[in-house]
Scaffold this active site. Structure first.
Site, short mmCIF file in Angstrom:
data_model
loop_
_atom_site.label_atom_id
_atom_site.label_comp_id
_atom_site.label_asym_id
_atom_site.label_seq_id
_atom_site.Cartn_x
_atom_site.Cartn_y
_atom_site.Cartn_z
N LYS A 95 6.19 17.63 -9.90
CA LYS A 95 4.93 16.90 -10.07
C LYS A 95 4.00 17.21 -8.90
CE LYS A 95 7.17 12.87 -7.92
NZ LYS A 95 7.77 11.55 -8.19
N ARG A 137 8.18 -0.35 -10.94
CA ARG A 137 6.95 0.38 -11.26
C ARG A 137 6.97 0.46 -12.78
NH1 ARG A 137 6.95 5.76 -7.52
NH2 ARG A 137 8.46 6.28 -9.13
N TYR A 182 -15.71 13.50 17.52
CA TYR A 182 -16.41 12.31 16.98
C TYR A 182 -15.94 11.04 17.68
CZ TYR A 182 -18.32 14.80 12.92
OH TYR A 182 -19.02 15.64 12.10
N MET A 199 -13.36 17.05 9.63
CA MET A 199 -13.14 17.57 8.28
C MET A 199 -12.58 18.99 8.30
SD MET A 199 -15.81 17.92 5.12
CE MET A 199 -16.33 16.21 5.15
C1 LIG Z 1 9.08 11.66 -7.63
C2 LIG Z 1 10.29 11.22 -8.35
C3 LIG Z 1 11.52 11.84 -8.11
C4 LIG Z 1 11.75 12.84 -6.99
O1 LIG Z 1 11.90 12.13 -5.77
P1 LIG Z 1 12.18 12.84 -4.39
O2 LIG Z 1 12.38 11.71 -3.45
O3 LIG Z 1 10.99 13.65 -4.07
O4 LIG Z 1 13.40 13.68 -4.56
C5 LIG Z 1 12.59 11.49 -8.91
N1 LIG Z 1 12.45 10.55 -9.88
C6 LIG Z 1 11.29 9.91 -10.11
C7 LIG Z 1 11.21 8.87 -11.17
C8 LIG Z 1 10.17 10.21 -9.34
O5 LIG Z 1 9.02 9.55 -9.54
#
Ligand SMILES: *Cc1c(COP(=O)(O)O)cnc(C)c1O
Length: 363
Positions: A39, A134, A255, A303
Site C-alpha cells: 500500500k 478501525r 526561518y 521546504m
Molecule cells: C499496513 C497493514 C499491514 C502491514 O503492517 P506492517 O506493520 O507495515 O508490517 C498489515 N495488515 C494491515 C491490515 C495493515 O493495514
C-alpha cells in the site's frame, strides 16, 4: 523520472535487499505464506518496481489499502492475489471483480453489496475487529454470519485481523487479540487465517496462521524495536552540499532565526526539505553524515533546504559538492524517525517526487 543532474538528492532502492527481506520473513513465518503489503506505493519506494521484484521471487499475495492502488497493481503483477484492505466502494463491485481483485470486507453491508448481483460466488476476505477498532466485523456481526447464509455468495479466501501493539512483544494486548481472533473465527465457515503484520511475525508461532502480511520490515525498518534490526537496508538517500557559510555571532540560521550560532561556525546548505519528506519536525533535531562524521541539522527545515553545522569537519571535505548521507548507512531510518518524533513508516511514505530514483537489483 528525475535525471540525476537535475535533482537535489538521490534515492537508492535496493530491490535485492527487498527480496532478501521477503525471503527471510517467509523463512521465519514457515509454513505460513508471506504476503507483501505494498500500500501507499510500497511505503514510498515504488510499487511498480517493488511488486514485480517480489513476484519474480515467488510472492503470490499482495495487499493494498485502496481500490485505485489495486487496479494499478493488477497490471504489474497479473497472476497474483491482490487484496484491498479498505474493501469496495459501493458501485465498484463489478469493476473490481472483473479484474480479479479481492476485497477485505469489514461489515455486513460490505458483504451484502459484494454478493448482490454477482453471478458465481466472488472471492473475498473478512476482517474481524479484535481490538484495533478501525475497520472490521464485530462480535455481533460474526454471530449473525455464523447463523445465516449471507456468506453463500462468497468464496472465503482469508479471515483476517490486525494487531494494535505487535511491536511491543510483551504487551498483553497481543495475546488478548489472539484469543479473541480464535474465538470469533471459530464461528465462521472454515477458511485460511491471517493475523500477523511485520512485527507480529516475531511474536511466536501462535501468531502466524496461514498467511502473514509483511509491510514495513520488507522495506528495511526494524520490526523488533529495542532489539537489533534483523532486516537488510532497502532505502538510501544522499545529496551534496550546495553552499557553505562562515558565520559568527550574532548571526542566525533559517526561518524564525531559531538557531543562533554560538561562535564562529561553518553552516552547510543541502538541497532537501520538507516537500521531499525530510520532515519539518527534524528542525534542530535531525542529523546527517558528512565525510564519515555525524553533523546536526541546525535551524528549521524549510521546504527545499536544510542547514547543517559542519564546523568540526575539515573544510576541504565539507565544502560545496561534498556528499551528504541523509537516510541509510550511518543514519538508520528508525533513528532518524525517532529524532523526528515519529515512526519510520511516516518517513518512508513521505519520500517525495523530486528525488532521482535509482533501483538496484531485482529481476
Ligand atoms: C499496513 C497493514 C499491514 C502491514 O503492517 P506492517 O506493520 O507495515 O508490517 C498489515 N495488515 C494491515 C491490515 C495493515 O493495514
Amino acid at each position: 523520472m528525475v535525471p540525476e543532474r537535475l535533482a537535489g538528492a538521490v534515492l537508492e532502492i535496493d530491490l535485492d535487499a527487498l527480496v532478501a527481506n521477503w525471503q527471510a520473513l517467509g523463512e521465519r513465518a514457515k509454513p505460513a505464506e508471506c504476503a507483501a503489503v505494498v500500500k501507499a506505493d510500497a511505503y514510498g519506494i515504488g510499487a511498480a518496481a517493488a511488486a514485480p521484484a517480489l513476484a519474480a521471487a515467488g510472492c503470490r499475495s499482495f495487499f493494498v489499502a485502496f481500490p485505485a492502488e489495486a487496479v494499478a497493481l493488477r497490471s504489474v503483477v497479473p497472476e497474483t492475489d491482490i487484496y484491498i484492505l479498505s474493501g469496495v466502494p459501493r458501485g465498484a463491485e463489478a469493476e473490481l471483480d472483473d479484474l480479479g481483485l479481492i476485497p477485505v470486507l469489514a461489515s455486513l453491508d460490505d458483504i451484502a453489496a459484494w454478493t448482490a448481483e454477482a453471478g458465481d460466488s466472488r472471492p473475498a476476505a473478512l476482517l474481524i475487529n479484535t481490538g484495533m477498532t478501525r475497520l472490521g466485523l464485530g462480535a455481533a456481526d460474526i454471530d449473525i454470519l455464523g447463523r445465516d447464509d449471507r456468506l453463500d455468495g462468497i468464496e472465503l479466501r482469508l479471515v483476517i485481523s490486525h494487531l494494535a501493539c505487535a511491536e511491543e512483544g510483551d504487551n498483553p494486548m497481543n495475546r488478548a487479540q489472539l484469543d479473541r481472533f480464535n474465538e470469533l473465527r471459530a464461528k465462521l465457515p472454515p477458511a485460511p487465517a491471517s493475523f500477523a503484520n511485520s512485527s507480529g511475525i516475531f511474536l511466536g508461532p501462535d501468531y502466524l496462521f496461514d498467511l502473514v502480511r509483511a509491510g514495513v520490515a520488507l522495506y528495511g525498518v526494524n520490526p523488533t524495536p529495542g532489539r537489533p534490526n534483523p532486516m537488510r537496508e532497502v532505502v538510501r538517500l544522499t545529496s551534496r552540499i550546495l553552499q557553505v557559510h562562515e558565520v559568527a555571532p550574532p548571526m542566525s540560521v533559517g526561518y524564525g532565526a531559531t538557531h543562533k550560532v554560538a561562535g564562529p561556525s561553518r553552516i552547510a546548505v543541502v538541497p532537501v526539505g520538507y516537500a521531499d519528506g525530510y520532515l519539518r519536525s527534524l528542525s534542530g533535531r535531525g542529523f546527517c553524515y558528512v565525510d564519515g562524521r555525524r553533523v546536526p541539522v541546525v535551524g528549521r527545515v524549510s521546504m527545499d533546504l536544510i542547514t547543517l553545522d559542519v564546523s568540526d569537519l575539515a573544510p576541504e571535505r565539507s565544502g560545496p559538492g561534498a556528499p551528504v548521507e541523509l537516510i541509510g548507512g550511518p543514519v538508520p531510518i528508525d533513528d532518524l524517525a525517532a529524532a523526528a518524533d515519529t515512526i519510520a513508516y511516516e518517513l518512508l511514505t513521505s519520500l517525495g517526487p523530486r528525488y532521482h530514483r535509482v533501483y538496484r537489483g531485482g529481476a
